[in-house]
Design a protein around this motif. Structure first.
Motif, PDB file in Angstrom:
ATOM      1  N   CYS A   9       0.838  -1.201   0.000  1.00  0.00           N
ATOM      2  CA  CYS A   9       0.000   0.000   0.000  1.00  0.00           C
ATOM      3  C   CYS A   9       0.881   1.262   0.000  1.00  0.00           C
ATOM      4  N   TYR A  11       0.051   4.246   1.140  1.00  0.00           N
ATOM      5  CA  TYR A  11      -0.374   5.282   2.076  1.00  0.00           C
ATOM      6  C   TYR A  11       0.454   5.231   3.359  1.00  0.00           C
ATOM      7  N   CYS A  12      -0.117   4.726   4.440  1.00  0.00           N
ATOM      8  CA  CYS A  12       0.526   4.993   5.727  1.00  0.00           C
ATOM      9  C   CYS A  12       1.656   4.020   6.057  1.00  0.00           C
ATOM     10  N   VAL A  14       1.939   1.768   8.162  1.00  0.00           N
ATOM     11  CA  VAL A  14       1.663   0.377   8.545  1.00  0.00           C
ATOM     12  C   VAL A  14       2.289  -0.550   7.502  1.00  0.00           C
ATOM     13  N   GLY A  15       2.219  -0.123   6.222  1.00  0.00           N
ATOM     14  CA  GLY A  15       2.895  -0.875   5.158  1.00  0.00           C
ATOM     15  C   GLY A  15       2.214  -2.177   4.806  1.00  0.00           C
ATOM     16  N   CYS A  16       0.893  -2.137   4.613  1.00  0.00           N
ATOM     17  CA  CYS A  16       0.141  -3.368   4.357  1.00  0.00           C
ATOM     18  C   CYS A  16       0.484  -3.973   2.990  1.00  0.00           C
ATOM     19  N   LEU A  43      -7.111  -4.792   5.415  1.00  0.00           N
ATOM     20  CA  LEU A  43      -6.890  -3.496   4.762  1.00  0.00           C
ATOM     21  C   LEU A  43      -7.815  -2.484   5.406  1.00  0.00           C
ATOM     22  N   CYS A  44      -7.513  -1.206   5.229  1.00  0.00           N
ATOM     23  CA  CYS A  44      -8.462  -0.178   5.678  1.00  0.00           C
ATOM     24  C   CYS A  44      -9.200   0.371   4.469  1.00  0.00           C
ATOM     25  N   LYS A  46      -8.902   3.165   2.872  1.00  0.00           N
ATOM     26  CA  LYS A  46      -8.053   3.772   1.831  1.00  0.00           C
ATOM     27  C   LYS A  46      -7.401   2.690   0.976  1.00  0.00           C
ATOM     28  N   GLY A  47      -6.825   1.691   1.644  1.00  0.00           N
ATOM     29  CA  GLY A  47      -6.181   0.606   0.896  1.00  0.00           C
ATOM     30  C   GLY A  47      -7.177  -0.126   0.011  1.00  0.00           C
ATOM     31  N   PRO A 173      -5.197   2.461  10.560  1.00  0.00           N
ATOM     32  CA  PRO A 173      -6.367   1.622  10.880  1.00  0.00           C
ATOM     33  C   PRO A 173      -6.053   0.137  11.042  1.00  0.00           C
ATOM     34  N   VAL A 174      -5.071  -0.368  10.325  1.00  0.00           N
ATOM     35  CA  VAL A 174      -4.813  -1.809  10.440  1.00  0.00           C
ATOM     36  C   VAL A 174      -4.085  -2.117  11.758  1.00  0.00           C
TER      37      VAL A 174
HETATM   38 FE1  SF4 Z   1      -2.712   1.283   3.521  1.00  0.00          FE
HETATM   39 FE2  SF4 Z   1      -4.648   1.348   5.348  1.00  0.00          FE
HETATM   40 FE3  SF4 Z   1      -2.677  -0.446   5.537  1.00  0.00          FE
HETATM   41 FE4  SF4 Z   1      -2.190   2.122   6.001  1.00  0.00          FE
HETATM   42  S1  SF4 Z   1      -3.520   0.785   7.202  1.00  0.00           S
HETATM   43  S2  SF4 Z   1      -0.920   0.758   4.775  1.00  0.00           S
HETATM   44  S3  SF4 Z   1      -3.544   3.118   4.522  1.00  0.00           S
HETATM   45  S4  SF4 Z   1      -4.238  -0.333   3.923  1.00  0.00           S
END
Ligand code: SF4
Length: 890
Positions: A9, A11-12, A14-16, A43-44, A46-47, A173-174
């Protein structure tokens, strides 16, 4: 259906891990990677919505110089020529790069090498300075190296999780979902939240400490004493593996002499502070998770060290279920830290301040020069641009005209700089508008490289989309410029794997265990090995088989010269900005659940945009009443630096005397909501991280003469409006507008917005007494645009009206309903969207609760809400509690 690609991902921090797929129609779908250690398939919102953000409408696809399309050869020649000329005339420190935690590690590596090893200046800094430079500085002070000692698995093993200054439910979020699961699996797990606001994260907290903004260090100093006095000191560990405890305890006694004074200064009930201290004392496995609420402060480094001190005193570090855990904002903030993306670092965790390190890196690179001192940190860097000390600036993958504090001054600096170049994937941002050259970069789905998340886990971002237009990877652009500047031998890379191997080799060069950041076993991987690289946490070891390291410092050996961790004595300092009669509120900025940074990606998704569709200022109802503000009205928020206009959102969860405003809205999405322009550029003296959580402001009603909204299939001209903001809806744009000037002829004005129609294709309605005007324009029977104007905010359902745009033709009853602003009885308005995955609104959830759904699971069974990514769970819980309280008359 094409083969699926495992990637990460964007975005944040967390690095999903994700699995991306494109179907035969070219539609991209994304699901969580069950084998990625960061998210294990979760996932959240956004992901989950990433597939909707992959399209080319707003993309920068060709190099442009001074507004004209040019070839790559011309663009590269101009960048290299201007930088070389400036360096020759004014010296290496007259140029700068401002880069981003959005870059991949390989991009970051070459940019840093060009600036520090070829140009010979330290002037490369990153937007990660704004989110995690204080934790970096604190880790370095305590451990001798920038090392996060913890991993996500520790959250599963903890007995107590302290979340400080983080709305984890929305911002990571994750991680939040992981804590929810940990609590479900272990009902004895306690969660303490330290945050001035009662955020969505409070739903999982056993104890919420709504601390007075800026007093965190006092609370943690008090904890240090409580641990010491309560017999929680790890005697052997502190004696053999640490230094400086006595001074830290003395400093703590000065500022936090007893429970009563801590509670009083922090604005907390004494029993709550006692309960927190008691929990931390009695529970062995404690993880302290912290983020921007701690970091974004003029004493952020001290606050982070105050947290680390408590873990050192108790020896709670390096073992399962414990440790101080800074969770990073950006997807590759950590990767930037590895390669020296910050102005005060060299590559591979070496320091510009060390002659030995400079010599080592220069020999490894075989570079002509090496920067001799730290470069300018972000805020200072743009000050130098403003003052003409920096004359050539290259911005990569970031939007400083929105995101930096005192953003108006930053915009002016970029505008007046002699030569500015920006490489970005988006054509029109507040920053690209200001630059001389615009270079088209690849983005997520097209790029190829690695990122490192908050727990030191390196993962691959793999491409699955073709390169659009002439867009190129950032590492390639930097490499071409470096070659033109005369450094071809040092930039012979043909693909990102070449850069990764060099990066890995440098990490092991003359290391001998001195630096934890060591991925040397990966220096020999071939291209296939790089393609197939599995997520791995550094340091990477090889005993026949390559493997990562989950936790650091479990052996009590740290990276300091004497191998001991250092306690740092903390003398708490208040925020730099002081409230006054003129500016009585503390202005706090932060993220919302479904947007990312300046919305350049999330803003293209209608479902992400529907969760929070307008920029807003959140404040306590009592403060609002005192300022004569009502929920849903427009307010003017003013700081010593500027003014914004925002929609009022009242919340009992907000602390009195505080305002919260989201950081995301830019000039591209709103006229007057760029909150960075109000934020004071006060920085932490150690880390240089700006104090984005504690500016001062006042708030007052915005005296509009009219307000309204427009739905249109086309973008509109907004220049003449006092207030405007826009979001994407399905196939159309939705504008909220207002003016503080009278409009003599609304019929004429409306035609100006929507386009002049022939009269058969125009319907309108005007009520002079109520001062209401509504009109709609049709093209070939289809609704093309509509406008609603009144004295105040219009209650008409945007959702229902947006649905009318999907009809091929509106029959007479629908047209009449449209002009009345009232949906037919059989059409339900859902209200603000809470579950973005299944488009479930607040009103629908409240109705389900009213119909007997008493738990989130029951709401999920009825409406599907929260059954995909789960990001809306905290809000569903809040609605359940609010309904229950209202029923019980609480
Ligand atoms: Fe992406 Fe959401 Fe995981 Fe952050 S928590 S890496 S935004 S999926």
């Amino acid at each position: 259906m094409s083969a699926s690609v495992r990637t990460t991902c964007p975005y944040c921090g967390v690095g999903c891990g994700l699995i991306a797929q494109i179907d035969d129609a070219g539609v991209v779908s994304v699901k969580g990677d069950p084998d990625h250690p960061a998210n294990r398939g979760r996932l959240c919102s956004k992901g989950s919505a990433l597939g909707e953000t992959v399209y080319l409408e707003d993309r920068l696809l060709y190099p442009e110089a001074h507004g004209e399309q040019v070839s790559w050869e011309q663009a590269i020649a101009e960048v290299a020529g201007e930088f070389s000329k400036t360096i020759e005339k004014h010296g290496p420190d007259s140029v700068a790069f401002y880069v981003s935690g959005q870059l991949l590690t390989e991009d970051y590596y070459v940019a840093n090498k060009l600036m520090k090893g070829c140009i010979g200046s330290g002037n490369i800094d990153t937007n990660s300075r704004l989110c995690m430079s204080s934790p970096v500085a604190a880790y370095k002070r305590a451990f001798g190296e920038d090392c996060v000692p913890v991993c996500y698995d520790d959250l599963d093993a903890a007995e107590l999780i302290v979340i400080a200054g983080s709305n984890t439910a929305w911002c990571h979020p994750v991680v939040y979902q992981r804590i929810v699961k940990a609590k479900k699996d272990n009902p004895d797990l306690k969660v303490v939240l330290i945050d001035p606001r009662r955020t969505q994260t409070a739903g999982i907290a056993d104890l919420h400490l709504a601390i007075e903004p800026g007093t965190d260090a006092i609370l943690w100093n008090g904890l240090l004493l409580a641990l010491e006095d309560g017999g929680a000191r790890a005697k052997e560990f502190t004696k053999d593996c640490t230094s400086g405890l006595d001074k830290a305890l003395s400093a703590a006694r000065e500022s936090a002499p007893n429970l009563e004074s801590v509670a009083d200064t922090c604005g907390l009930p004494e029993p709550d502070v006692a309960e927190f201290y008691d929990l931390f004392t009695r529970r062995d496995k404690v993880v302290s998770v912290y983020s921007q609420g701690v970091n974004q402060s003029s004493s952020g480094t001290d606050k982070c060290n105050a947290i680390i001190n408590c873990h050192l005193l108790t020896g709670r570090i390096g073992h399962p279920g414990m440790g101080p855990f800074s969770i990073t904002g950006q997807p590759n903030a950590m990767g930037g830290r590895e390669v020296g993306g910050l102005a005060n670092q060299l590559a591979a965790h070496m320091e510009l301040g060390s002659a030995k390190h400079r010599d080592r890196v220069q020999r490894f690179w075989n570079s002509p020069v090496i920067a001799q001192q730290d470069g300018l940190k972000a805020v200072d860097l743009f000050d130098a641009v403003h003052d003409d000390r920096i004359k050539a600036l290259w911005i990569m993958a970031t939007n400083p005209a929105v995101s930096l504090p005192d953003a108006g001054r930053v915009s002016a600096a970029i505008e007046k700089c002699d030569f500015t170049v920006i490489s970005d994937c988006v054509a029109d941002t507040d920053s690209t508008r200001l630059c001389d050259l615009r270079l088209p970069a690849l983005t997520w789905g097209e790029r190829d490289g690695t990122v490192t998340n908050s727990e030191r886990c390196m993962s691959r971002q793999r491409p699955f989309l073709a390169k659009p237009g002439l867009a190129r990877p950032d590492w390639w652009i930097v490499t071409q410029v470096a070659r033109q500047m005369g450094f071809a031998d040092l930039f012979s890379y043909e693909e990102p794997a070449d850069i990764f191997r060099e990066h890995a080799a440098l990490s092991g060069f003359e290391n001998d265990g001195a630096r934890q950041f060591d991925i040397a076993p990966l220096a020999d991987i071939d291209n296939d090995g790089y393609d197939d690289l599995e997520p791995v946490q550094w340091p990477v070891r090889s005993n026949g088989k390559i493997g990562g390291t989950a936790r650091l410092f479990g052996d009590g050996q740290f990276s300091t010269p004497d191998g001991r961790a250092r306690f740092i004595p903390i003398t708490p300092r208040p925020a730099k900005s002081k409230t006054s009669a003129e500016y009585p509120f503390v202005l706090n900025t932060g993220r919302v659940r479904d947007h990312w940074h300046t919305m350049t990606r999330t803003g293209v998704s209608p479902r992400l945009s529907s969760h929070r569709s307008e920029p807003y200022v959140e404040l306590h109802p009592d403060d609002a009443a005192a300022e004569k503000l009502e929920n849903g009205a427009l307010a003017q928020v003013t700081s010593p630096l500027g003014t914004t206009i925002l929609r009022v959102e009242l919340s009992e969860q907000q602390r009195r005397g505080s305002l919260f405003v989201p950081m995301h809205w830019s000039g591209a999405y709103s006229g007057q909501a760029r909150i960075g322009a109000l934020v004071a550029a006060h920085c932490d003296p150690v880390s240089g991280q700006p104090e984005s959580k504690s500016s001062v402001a006042n708030v007052a009603p915005f005296q509009s003469q009219w307000q309204g909204f427009i739905l249109s299939r086309r973008q509109l001209k907004t220049d003449a409006l006092s207030y405007w903001t826009r979001i994407r809806d399905r196939g159309l744009w939705r504008y909220e507008i207002a003016g503080d000037f009278p409009v003599a002829d609304w019929s004429d004005k409306a035609r100006g917005f929507l386009g002049t129609p022939d009269e058969d294709n125009w319907i309108d309605y005007y009520d002079e007494g109520a001062r209401q005007y509504r009109a709609a324009r049709f093209l070939g029977g289809r609704l093309d645009g509509c406008i609603f104007i009144a004295q105040d905010n219009q209650p008409a359902s945007r959702q229902w009206l947006a649905g009318l745009f999907e009809e091929e033709e509106l029959h007479i009853k629908q047209r009449a309903a449209l002009l009345s602003g009232q949906p037919p009885a059989d059409v339900e308005d859902q209200g603000a969207i809470i579950c973005s995955c299944f488009n479930v609104g607040e009103k629908a959830i409240l109705k389900a609760i009213g119909d007997g759904c008493a738990t989130p699971a029951a709401v999920g069974n009825s409406l599907k809400a929260r059954t995909n990514c789960g990001s809306c769970l905290p809000e569903i819980k809040e609605l359940l509690i609010a309904t229950r309280e209202s029923r019980d008359g609480v």
